[in-house]
Design a protein around this motif. Structure first.
Motif: not given
Length: 171
Positions: A97-106, A52-66
């Motif tokens: 802080r966040f840059i979003g990439w997308c993913s597609v299924d060809p 799991d990487s839910r929003p609150e987990q992602l924010l906590q895990a990346t707190a030190d990243a710019d």
């Protein structure tokens, strides 16, 4: 500046299938024996939620990243189907802080239209395609067997792909 170039926003059961979790858990256990820095949602989480990487987990895990790149894999044949709209919304809420990439299924007949929508309308950058077979070894065999079924792929997509169908592409 600390830049995290690979994070995901997806969780079980909303985006990960039972089959994926079962196979991935075996691989994660082996990796955790070899390396102490393998991401794990926490020992208090049920096994099925180890990825799991839910929003609150992602924010906590990346707190030190710019800056942080975040995406969610779209590979339904492998049991992963992240919500691209969710990622775009999360990135808008945390655009400092966040840059979003997308993913597609060809394999999706409208994959190019999806890609254009994700980039032009949702503001996601870059794209990662994960054809079935790149995530699970067993699925790789199925992907190679199904090459003849890919005649429906949009020619614009085929032009973007490399000749190596076993490697995820970052476009």
């Amino acid at each position: 500046m600390l830049f995290d170039t690979h994070t995901n926003l997806m969780w079980y059961p909303d985006h990960l299938s039972d089959e994926f979790v079962e196979f991935a858990w075996e691989a994660k256990r082996a990796k955790m024996k070899l390396s102490p820095d393998v991401y794990f949602a926490g020992s208090d989480s049920p096994q099925a939620n180890a990825f799991d990487s839910r929003p609150e987990q992602l924010l906590q895990a990346t707190a030190d990243a710019d800056k942080v790149i975040v995406f969610g894999i779209k590979a339904p044949f492998c049991g992963i189907n992240a919500d691209q709209e969710l990622i775009a919304t999360f990135v808008k809420e945390h655009s400092d802080r966040f840059i979003g990439w997308c993913s597609v299924d060809p394999n999706d007949a409208d994959c190019v239209d999806q890609l254009e929508h994700y980039v032009n309308n949702l503001g996601l950058r870059m794209a990662a395609d994960y054809p079935p077979g790149t995530m699970l070894v067993r699925a790789r065999h199925d992907w190679r067997k199904r090459r003849h079924e890919r005649s429906h792929l949009d020619p614009r997509w085929r032009d973007l792909r490399s000749s190596d169908d076993t490697t995820p592409q970052i476009l």
